[in-house]
Design an enzyme around this catalytic site. Structure first.
Site, PDB file in Angstrom:
ATOM      1  N   HIS A 204       0.811  -1.214   0.000  1.00 35.08           N
ATOM      2  CA  HIS A 204       0.000   0.000   0.000  1.00 35.08           C
ATOM      3  C   HIS A 204       0.848   1.270   0.000  1.00 35.08           C
ATOM      4  CE1 HIS A 204       0.644  -0.357   4.460  1.00 35.08           C
ATOM      5  NE2 HIS A 204       0.740   0.956   4.349  1.00 35.08           N
ATOM      6  N   ASP A 234      -0.407  -7.367   0.701  1.00 40.88           N
ATOM      7  CA  ASP A 234       0.152  -6.055   1.037  1.00 40.88           C
ATOM      8  C   ASP A 234       1.675  -6.146   1.051  1.00 40.88           C
ATOM      9  OD1 ASP A 234       0.460  -3.453   1.708  1.00 40.88           O
ATOM     10  OD2 ASP A 234      -0.534  -3.559   3.655  1.00 40.88           O
ATOM     11  N   GLY A 315       3.803   5.844   9.558  1.00 45.41           N
ATOM     12  CA  GLY A 315       5.243   5.945   9.357  1.00 45.41           C
ATOM     13  C   GLY A 315       5.948   4.633   9.606  1.00 45.41           C
ATOM     14  N   SER A 317       4.725   1.693   8.406  1.00 51.43           N
ATOM     15  CA  SER A 317       4.332   0.769   7.340  1.00 51.43           C
ATOM     16  C   SER A 317       5.539   0.176   6.625  1.00 51.43           C
ATOM     17  CB  SER A 317       3.467   1.491   6.312  1.00 51.43           C
ATOM     18  OG  SER A 317       2.118   1.273   6.559  1.00 51.43           O
ATOM     19  N   SER A 332       1.640  -3.929   7.913  1.00 52.48           N
ATOM     20  CA  SER A 332       0.567  -3.551   6.997  1.00 52.48           C
ATOM     21  C   SER A 332      -0.241  -2.402   7.571  1.00 52.48           C
ATOM     22  CB  SER A 332      -0.336  -4.757   6.720  1.00 52.48           C
ATOM     23  OG  SER A 332      -1.453  -4.400   5.935  1.00 52.48           O
TER      24      SER A 332
END
Length: 473
Positions: A204, A234, A315, A317, A332
């Site tokens: 993402h 993801d 931040g 991810s 995720s």
């Protein structure tokens, strides 16, 4: 009588000397087991996870309903009959007889997938309760909640509904930050297909073609996204720019210039303690609470995720999740924050590696060091954590031959990830003293016994000399 006393003293002296030798061996063994620099065996949780997963594979989905690690660190396997329970116990694990099989739980998740999609909901298999737990965040209205409850009721007792605080969102905006026009994310793990090197991160974070930089000003380019999956999965690959040398490629940084060497990939077990590193909140830890989770983000549905109690914030991810030197997942999304806690979901590394056709990258400077291959998805495998020495100096991608390390820029010193956690450091210290204690106690007791025997012997000699002088003086 004198001869009897001498024999007793002689035996006691030999016993004390034997205790001194045994104590010395115990201490040397304890010290050797704590000496860094060589590969260590997988920890108890990793072994327990592998045992449980192997038993589930052997017994099959019609006789089992998952496995987990209990509070005492033992592997527990959910089984549906006493014969399977006996096989589990014979293998050294704990058996729990349950009503529903893995097939039943999977059937429930398929029914949930077929229902109308509701953003802000998730579901995961809770092996410990033998149910599929459906959770709805604060954005789900009462009407939508009632609609989901009707679906759950139609499926049956295999499904349980829960409300949670916060909002399920991807943690866009990670261990060191990578910046792009769409926001910022974390580098996850360095991977390779044998011809090129990549960063494995969250899907993402950005579509194919997204260009990434290691600074907010866009002056130090890292590479570009070349493939990925979101929604559905993801995960994505960011291909390093040509000429980038991966120094410390197998290191995950945990802060303060320290890192953990990654030696393989595996799938975690429910109840296992795991670690996550991200640029916003640094190193965090928690427990795995569910597997094969589905999350209905506002941007779309993602399936096959790992559900945990590890906190995360925007931040983080794409940042790496790991335990015992094994890569487990990339961050995720989830709900909550690191002030009040929450739920965080991770993309399993094994699935991403298999789908993308890549493997974890090794440090070129460590040629000759054995790095275990990634076990197949669901295998749970075990690897060893190499705690030795410092990582070869690395640098940001702006420097010649530099590379973005997962979790940090620049050189880091490898340490066991447990030592990076303050609570675990204290536990490690206790463990060290516990290992050394018996040996030191035995040495001290033996030395006291020898001293006492020496004093007694000297007193006997003085008494003899006194009697001798009185007889012949």
């Amino acid at each position: 009588m004198k001869h009897a006393r001498r024999n007793v003293q002689r035996i006691a002296r030999f016993a004390a000397l034997g205790g001194l030798v045994c104590g010395g061996l115990m201490v040397s063994h304890a010290v050797a087991s704590e000496t860094p620099g060589g590969p260590s065996a997988p920890n108890a949780e990793t072994r327990a996870a592998a045992t449980g997963q192997e038993l589930v594979t052997e017994l099959g989905t019609s006789r089992t309903a998952g496995s987990w690690i209990d509070a005492e660190g033992r592997p527990v396997v959910a089984v549906t009959d006493e014969k399977a329970a006996a096989e589990v116990r014979d293998a050294g694990a704990v058996a729990k007889v349950v009503k529903y099989t893995m097939r039943d739980l999977r059937s429930a998740t398929e029914s949930l997938k077929d229902a109308p999609r509701v953003a802000g909901t998730s579901w995961a298999m809770d092996y410990t309760s033998n149910q599929v737990v459906v959770r709805a965040d604060s954005t789900v209205s009462a009407t939508e909640w009632n609609r989901m409850a009707e679906v759950a009721k139609s499926i049956g007792a295999t499904v349980r509904m829960e409300r949670v605080d916060g909002t399920f969102t991807p943690r866009l905006n990670g261990a060191d930050a990578m910046f792009a026009g769409s926001g910022r994310c974390s580098a996850g793990f360095n991977v390779t297909n044998g011809q090129a090197d990549f960063i494995l991160t969250a899907g993402h974070c950005g579509p194919v073609g997204t260009t990434w930089f290691s600074d907010q000003q866009g002056e130090r380019q890292v590479g570009a996204t070349v493939s990925g999956s979101f929604p559905g999965g993801d995960f994505s690959l960011v291909r390093y720019d040509a000429g980038t040398a991966l120094k410390g490629a197998d290191i995950v940084a945990v802060g303060n210039g320290q890192g953990v060497r990654i030696t393989g990939a595996a799938d975690p077990a429910v109840g296992q303690r795991v670690f996550r590193s991200g640029s916003t909140t640094g190193l965090q830890s928690g427990d795995v609470t569910g597997l094969n989770a589905t999350v209905n983000y506002p941007q779309g549905t993602v399936t096959g995720l790992i559900e945990t109690t590890v906190c995360a914030e925007p931040g983080d991810s794409g940042g790496p999740m790991f335990a015992d030197g094994l890569a487990l997942g990339v961050t995720s999304g989830g709900s909550g924050d690191c002030a009040k806690g929450g739920t965080t979901f991770f993309q399993p590394v094994t699935r991403a590696l298999d789908t993308l056709g890549v493997k974890l990258a090794a440090d070129p400077a460590s040629a000759g060091r054995s790095t275990p291959s990634a076990p197949a998805a669901g295998g749970g495998g075990a690897g060893s954590t190499d705690n030795g020495g410092a990582v070869p100096p690395g640098s940001s991608s702006a420097e010649p031959g530099g590379a973005v390390l997962p979790g940090a820029m620049g050189s880091v010193e490898t340490v066991p990830e447990e030592r990076a956690d303050a609570v675990t450091i204290a536990l490690d210290k206790v463990a060290e003293y516990k290992n050394l204690g018996p040996g030191l106690f035995l040495i001290a007791g033996s030395m006291l016994a020898l001293v006492a025997l020496r004093i007694r012997s000297e007193r006997g000699r003085k008494r003899y000399r006194s009697q001798y002088s009185q007889s012949w003086g």
